[in-house]
Enzyme design. Sequence first.
Site, PDB file in Angstrom:
ATOM      1  CG  ASP A   1      -1.965   1.055   1.231  1.00 31.95           C
ATOM      2  OD1 ASP A   1      -3.056   0.798   1.762  1.00 31.95           O
ATOM      3  OD2 ASP A   1      -1.709   2.152   0.717  1.00 31.95           O
TER       4      ASP A   1
ATOM      5  CG  ASP B   1      -2.690   3.359  -2.602  1.00 29.44           C
ATOM      6  OD1 ASP B   1      -3.744   2.707  -2.449  1.00 29.44           O
ATOM      7  OD2 ASP B   1      -2.108   3.938  -1.669  1.00 29.44           O
ATOM      8  CD  GLU B   2      -5.465  -1.356  -0.332  1.00 29.09           C
ATOM      9  OE1 GLU B   2      -5.989  -2.313   0.218  1.00 29.09           O
ATOM     10  OE2 GLU B   2      -6.006  -0.220  -0.400  1.00 29.09           O
TER      11      GLU B   2
END
Length: 413
Positions: free
Chosen positions: A11, A109-110
């Site tokens: 993350d 973003d993960e």
Amino acid sequence: MENERVIVHVDMDAFFASVEQRDNPEYRGKPVVVGADPKGGHGRGVAATCSYEARQYGIHSAMPISQAFRLCPNAVFLRGRMDVYEDVSREIFRILEQFTPDVEPVGIDEAFLDVTRTARLFGDKRALAEKLQKRIEEQTGLTASLGLGPNKLIAKIASDMKKPRGLVIVEPHEVEAFLRPLPVEKLWGVGKKTAAVLHELGVRTIGDLAGTDSGEMIRRFGKHGECMWELAHGRDESQVEVSWVVKSVGNEHTFEHDTDSPKLVEATLMQLSESVAHRLRQAGLRGRTVTVKIRFENFTTLTRSETVERLLDSAPEIFEIATSNLERVRMKDHKVRLVGVSVSGLEEPGGQRQTLLFESSHEDRERERKRRLLAQAIDRIKERYGENALRQGTSLLGPEPPETPERRAKPER
Ligand code: TTP
Ligand code: MG
């Protein structure tokens, strides 16, 4: 222990804000808030995210931008550059894929990575995680936090423990001790309501929950109780899923000011239908179910769906079905805050197999697979953060006027 899985959760730290600080050195070390325009404290949207400096003032994601402004009027307020974040996201996913083919995007973003089989190529799992973290930072100039554990639940919780630039590795024998002190809310499926019931039963930590009688949990919560109890013991069998099928394409719009004009609602639905149709055609998709959504000023939200025989990908058809369903909703007492349109029940014209087997080269297929994977990752975050992400989406697109609807594809669960 040979069957032990090795799962990593990655993350990025303060993602949108970090990109801005990377690209604008003058923002580094300063509180940066990315989101709606604060309009001197009267803005209506929310913060998408903020830098760690801004978090010291109590600002966080999804906070009304007016409140963020009150907490820190001197912060750098930015509307954001979604296209840049999407590019950076693609770059990050390309890096992740160098470490295993089993990458499941969760958000922009993960991601989860199953590195069970690839860890030894890098030495061991710690070496892999360190290398991955370093490579992200070197190639993108952004920092990531990583969690590593025997399943997705542990990896996900671990990545959040030492942000920013954290790396937390939980060995299988450490799982129960790792979970024990954490609040039950950290578990999947424990939202505010469930947590409130658990608190009444005196269950506050994951350790408390693990210590309860499983039969009691099942009596109170049914299947859900059993799942929670298993998770509390750190048992999570869910797989890292690399699936990339988009299940629906949708789009919604929050009005800058709540409206009671049926004309404006209708015009907006037309625009939304057009962008949904456009996206469907771009992706070579058609669908049979049209869902229209309306949210009133008091946040009551209604959706109406209709499924038709024929496959749809044109704006007039989608618009007609959407509006005819909206007519069934009485609009009279409340102003409208948001409307949305989506098309599901999708089928690829000509059939997916034909395209995949005969019409495209390996590279084409690979490019298409990645494109969809990323589209899905981006869509999931919008799905997860719902209207907020869309509001931000609208403003995040920078020069677009506020009444322009933001594109949105919404994967079904
Ligand atoms: P997150 O990973 O939840 O947040 P973050 O990366 O900004 O911060 P953290 O270090 O705590 O991970 O979300 C990733 C991006 O998604 C975030 O930078 C902005 C966007 N986002 C929204 O648009 N709306 C939201 O409500 C949230 C939570 C995130
Ligand atoms: Mg993040």
